[in-house]
Enzyme design. Structure first.
Site, PDB file in Angstrom:
ATOM      1  N   SER A 164       0.845  -1.192   0.000  1.00 42.03           N
ATOM      2  CA  SER A 164       0.000   0.000   0.000  1.00 42.03           C
ATOM      3  C   SER A 164       0.884   1.247   0.000  1.00 42.03           C
ATOM      4  O   SER A 164       1.708   1.410  -0.891  1.00 42.03           O
ATOM      5  CB  SER A 164      -0.956  -0.040   1.197  1.00 42.03           C
ATOM      6  OG  SER A 164      -1.981   0.914   1.052  1.00 42.03           O
ATOM      7  N   GLU A 206      -9.125  -5.018  -4.820  1.00 37.79           N
ATOM      8  CA  GLU A 206      -8.474  -4.105  -3.882  1.00 37.79           C
ATOM      9  C   GLU A 206      -9.464  -3.299  -3.034  1.00 37.79           C
ATOM     10  O   GLU A 206      -9.423  -3.312  -1.812  1.00 37.79           O
ATOM     11  CB  GLU A 206      -7.562  -3.140  -4.658  1.00 37.79           C
ATOM     12  CG  GLU A 206      -6.350  -3.786  -5.292  1.00 37.79           C
ATOM     13  CD  GLU A 206      -5.180  -3.939  -4.336  1.00 37.79           C
ATOM     14  OE1 GLU A 206      -5.348  -3.676  -3.126  1.00 37.79           O
ATOM     15  OE2 GLU A 206      -4.090  -4.312  -4.798  1.00 37.79           O
ATOM     16  N   HIS A 208      -7.762  -5.460  -0.646  1.00 38.49           N
ATOM     17  CA  HIS A 208      -6.575  -4.724  -0.238  1.00 38.49           C
ATOM     18  C   HIS A 208      -6.167  -5.134   1.173  1.00 38.49           C
ATOM     19  O   HIS A 208      -6.996  -5.317   2.058  1.00 38.49           O
ATOM     20  CB  HIS A 208      -6.866  -3.223  -0.264  1.00 38.49           C
ATOM     21  CG  HIS A 208      -5.661  -2.370  -0.024  1.00 38.49           C
ATOM     22  ND1 HIS A 208      -4.657  -2.241  -0.954  1.00 38.49           N
ATOM     23  CD2 HIS A 208      -5.278  -1.615   1.040  1.00 38.49           C
ATOM     24  CE1 HIS A 208      -3.734  -1.423  -0.483  1.00 38.49           C
ATOM     25  NE2 HIS A 208      -4.084  -1.038   0.737  1.00 38.49           N
TER      26      HIS A 208
END
Length: 514
Positions: free
Chosen positions: A197, A325, A421
């Site tokens: 990330s 995600e 995610h």
């Protein structure tokens, strides 16, 4: 003399590893068959006259300093919806510290430096889910993690302060690795940076930071967000944050505010970002105000431009994203399964590429309902297409990139999150019961999780050692990528429909709309 001939305290000192660093000697401890050192300072505390300044060299110490516990967390938001667990109560302002896991200080192993994510506004290398001993063990690498400034302290545009202070902290930590890691059994000429990330976004940014050149030789970017700010946009955001507390965005004004009180101003502006949509554009629809800034000094250009021009030619890359995600954020916001056609249309207009992205998506995905369109365009804008274009930029600049897509469906959150995610973080670290692990993997992960996690760690370790993860490099003709799931097939890039929608789009720093 044997261990039975000495006093208990002396025996402890003899059994625990002591390493000499450029700052002084540090004492670690033995855990899981490794020598572990925590809380080693790599720069001075950025407070007082050093507040909002570039990191300054650490002040040395006499004697042996215990490196047995993590340094305190950097100032940050404490109410972010995705955070699990609590931050420890800060006991000092010695925020800029790092941690090392090593099997043998006398060896020469590849080094993997982990950079945490957190939307550039939160994160802590001492979080329960960031115990990295399994990576050191299964990857056969020396592992380093560190704190860096986030939020206002690290990334806000402040007059009189350098931009990208969080990135400069990362550079300082990597310089420490270059100068000290050999004493811990690591090879300073074989350093791989790895992040997820915002950690991956930081790595992409470092490729466009001249001062970072040569500090790492390979890089693994997991779910890199494609958000970078122009200097003008960052300045406008900085003014809004300072204005929230009636101050100017200057070092003189903000340095008098308690570092742990300042994040509240950023939180207040974040909660009303949509009010700035006319000036901030698509950023106003996202979840964070902060990102690396293409300021022309610290970060000279966008990552895509830097790689296209050859900045990553000598850095071998793994770049990847998860298939679903943004489903995590949609679920946390309570929008999962509730999106109507009006919201989908507004989101398509906000994020889809010009000239007529909304109709292009509806035509390309004729069977997609509003929920699916809402998710798809956010997946593509924020994570999937920026990663794909970064791999293509690396190849265009004469470098090597290996690409993957994680499609493993997490059983957590009642099984609705898919390959969302953040799931790759607990898998890589093997921390299933800490921090995000229980939410993403469930309270009782299936037995296959441990097998998948071990394979990811050994693959990352092999890449750190050899530059070869075990699948072909990406090229614009075949577009082969590794699928990470219970099985690991190599396939042409799976998101071909979205790839075609975005193939003419140019990713760059987000502008200020005046």
């Amino acid at each position: 003399m044997t261990m039975t001939d000495v006093a208990p305290e002396e025996a402890r000192q003899l059994s625990e590893p002591v390493i000499r660093t450029t700052g002084g000697r540090v004492r670690g401890q033995r855990e899981h068959g490794l020598a572990v050192f925590r809380g080693i300072p790599f720069a001075q505390p950025p407070v007082g006259p050093a507040r909002f300044a570039a990191p300054r060299p650490v002040t040395g110490w006499d004697g042996i300093r215990d490196a047995l516990s993590y340094g305190p967390p950097v100032p940050q938001e404490t109410s972010f919806a995705g955070r699990t667990g609590s931050l420890p109560t800060p006991t000092s302002d010695d925020w800029l510290t790092l941690n090392v896991w090593t099997a043998d200080p006398e060896a020469r192993r590849p080094v993997l430096v982990w950079i945490y994510g957190g939307a550039y506004k939160l994160g802590f290398s001492g979080s329960p889910g960031h115990d990295l001993h399994r990576i050191a063990r299964d990857g056969d690498v020396v592992v380093v993690s560190f704190n860096y400034r986030v939020g206002v302290e690290g990334f806000a545009h402040i007059d009189g302060a350098p931009a990208n202070r969080g990135l400069l902290d990362q550079v300082a930590a990597l310089e420490w690795v270059r100068e000290n890691i050999a004493a811990f059994g690591g090879d300073p000429d074989l350093v791989t940076v790895c992040g997820e990330s915002a950690g991956a976004g930081s790595i992409a940014a470092l490729l466009a930071v001249p001062r970072a050149s040569g500090l790492f030789h390979r890089a693994i970017l997991q779910s890199m967000p494609g958000v970078y700010l122009s200097d003008a946009l960052a300045a406008d955001i900085g003014a809004a944050i300072a204005g929230e507390i009636g101050l100017r965005p200057t070092v003189a004004d903000l340095s008098g505010v308690d570092p742990w009180q300042l994040p509240a101003a950023g939180t207040a502006v974040s909660s009303a970002m949509i009010d700035h949509v006319d000036r901030w554009g698509s950023l106003a629809h996202s979840i964070t105000l902060f990102a690396p800034v293409v300021d022309g000094a610290v970060m000279t250009r966008s990552p895509w431009q830097a790689l296209t021009e050859g900045a990553g030619r000598d850095v071998e890359l793994i770049i990847g994203h998860n298939r679903d995600e943004c489903r995590l954020f949609i679920a946390l916001s309570g929008q999962l399964g509730t999106v109507d056609n009006d919201l989908a249309a507004r989101t398509l207009r906000a994020f889809a590429p010009a000239p007529d992205g909304e109709n292009a998506y509806r035509t390309a995905y004729p069977d997609a309902n509003p929920d699916r369109l809402f998710e798809l365009v956010q997946n593509d804008w924020l994570f999937r297409m920026p990663a794909l274009h970064l791999a293509e930029a690396q190849v265009a600049g004469g470098g090597r990139a290996h690409m993957y897509e994680l499609t493993w469906r997490t059983p957590g959150y009642n099984g609705v999150l898919g390959a969302c995610h953040g799931v790759d973080g607990p898998l890589l670290r093997g921390t299933f019961g800490d921090q995000l692990g229980p939410m993403l993997l469930g309270t009782q992960p299936p037995d296959t999780v441990a097998t998948l996690a071990t394979r990811i760690r050994t693959t990352w370790g092999r890449f750190a050692a050899t530059g070869e993860p075990g699948w072909p490099t990406y090229d614009p003709e075949r577009r082969l990528v590794q699928i990470i799931d219970d099985d690991w097939p190599v396939l042409p890039y799976p998101e071909e429909t979205s790839r075609r929608l975005w193939q003419q789009h140019v990713f760059d720093a987000l502008p200020l709309h005046d």
